[in-house]
Write an enzyme that holds these catalytic residues in place. Structure first.
Site, short mmCIF file in Angstrom:
data_model
loop_
_atom_site.label_atom_id
_atom_site.label_comp_id
_atom_site.label_asym_id
_atom_site.label_seq_id
_atom_site.Cartn_x
_atom_site.Cartn_y
_atom_site.Cartn_z
N ASP A 10 0.83 -1.20 0.00
CA ASP A 10 0.00 0.00 0.00
C ASP A 10 0.87 1.25 0.00
O ASP A 10 1.00 1.96 1.00
CB ASP A 10 -0.93 -0.01 1.21
N LYS A 32 -0.53 -7.80 -3.03
CA LYS A 32 -1.75 -7.02 -3.18
C LYS A 32 -1.40 -5.58 -3.51
O LYS A 32 -0.62 -4.94 -2.80
CB LYS A 32 -2.60 -7.05 -1.90
N LEU A 60 -9.00 -2.96 -6.18
CA LEU A 60 -9.49 -1.68 -6.70
C LEU A 60 -10.88 -1.32 -6.18
O LEU A 60 -11.32 -0.19 -6.33
CB LEU A 60 -9.50 -1.71 -8.23
N LYS A 61 -11.57 -2.29 -5.59
CA LYS A 61 -12.90 -2.05 -5.02
C LYS A 61 -13.80 -1.28 -5.99
O LYS A 61 -14.38 -0.25 -5.66
CB LYS A 61 -12.79 -1.31 -3.68
N LEU A 62 -13.95 -1.81 -7.18
CA LEU A 62 -14.77 -1.17 -8.20
C LEU A 62 -16.22 -1.02 -7.73
O LEU A 62 -16.80 -1.95 -7.18
CB LEU A 62 -14.72 -1.97 -9.49
N HIS A 63 -16.78 0.14 -7.96
CA HIS A 63 -18.14 0.43 -7.49
C HIS A 63 -18.73 1.54 -8.34
O HIS A 63 -18.41 2.72 -8.16
CB HIS A 63 -18.10 0.84 -6.02
N ASN A 67 -22.44 -1.03 -16.29
CA ASN A 67 -21.71 -0.86 -17.55
C ASN A 67 -20.31 -0.31 -17.31
O ASN A 67 -19.33 -0.76 -17.94
CB ASN A 67 -22.49 0.08 -18.47
N GLY A 204 -0.65 -6.19 5.71
CA GLY A 204 0.10 -5.02 5.29
C GLY A 204 1.12 -4.57 6.31
O GLY A 204 2.22 -5.09 6.39
N ARG A 205 0.72 -3.60 7.12
CA ARG A 205 1.67 -2.94 8.02
C ARG A 205 2.43 -3.85 8.98
O ARG A 205 3.59 -3.57 9.27
CB ARG A 205 0.94 -1.82 8.78
#
EC number: 4.1.1.23
Length: 224
Positions: A10, A32, A60-63, A67, A204-205
């Site tokens: 990150d 990641k 990417l947490k697409l939202h 379309n 992560g951290r």
């Protein structure tokens, strides 16, 4: 997967991400890359990280409308990510279109409830019920939409696994015993999450902020 740990790189700085990834590659199963990395480095950055040879998780947490999410998924297919996230709260149609547009070897998983949110946060944004209720509701919707699995905290993964036996469960917000929680509010240890059915452990951290990331990754791997 022999090693379920995906280390969360990150950072928006490509050189830092490469250095971290190379330092821990022997003790993790994947890498990641989050929104900050992708916004800063795009496809080029992902290609550079791929040279290390580990599976890539594009978080990417697409939202958006169905379309738009489908077209975004098509745009990243060339990167051949192992895992991509979408927000399950985007609804069934959005998730169906995301899965249909994904590459054949890409697992699409629905983010249920961010691990930085607790009951008070849920109430403030209008969610009824407990975190467990929300995760269960969106896990069921993700399964109905044909996704491969969900993202949930270690507190909910056991219950989700019981009702979705063949689901793929990505668990972030993990902290080793006696580790600092930071901005995470619903944490468990990596071993506890794995025992409860987690497929992927996102860390992560506790690794990337450690004085010796390689040693930290090795220590966590040894607990699994």
């Amino acid at each position: 997967m022999s090693n379920p740990i995906f280390v969360a790189l990150d950072t928006p700085i490509l050189d830092n991400a490469l250095e971290l990834a190379k330092s821990v590659e022997g003790h993790v199963g994947g890498l990641k890359l989050g929104l900050e990395f992708f916004c800063a480095n795009g496809h080029h950055g992902v290609h550079e990280i791929q040279k290390i040879g580990l599976p890539i998780f594009l978080d990417l947490k697409l939202h958006d409308i169905p379309n738009t999410v489908a077209k975004a998924m098509q745009a990243i297919n060339v990167l051949e990510p192992a895992i991509v996230t979408v927000h399950a709260s985007g609804g069934r149609a959005m998730m169906e279109d995301a899965k249909a547009a994904a590459g054949i070897n890409t697992k699409v998983v629905g983010v249920t409830l961010l691990t930085s949110l607790d009951q008070r946060d849920m109430t403030s944004i209008g969610y009824n019920g407990s975190p467990h209720d929300q995760v269960e509701r969106l896990a069921n919707l993700s399964a109905e939409a044909g996704l491969d699995g969900i993202v949930c905290s270690g507190n909910e993964v056991g219950a989700a696994h019981k009702v979705w036996k063949d689901g793929y469960f990505v668990v972030p917000g993990l902290r080793p015993a006696n580790g600092k929680a930071g901005d995470q509010k619903r944490t468990v240890t990596p071993r506890a999450a794995r025992d409860d059915g987690a497929s992927v452990l996102v860390i992560g951290r506790p690794i990337t902020a450690a004085e010796n990331p390689n040693s930290a990754a090795r220590s966590i791997e040894a607990t699994l």
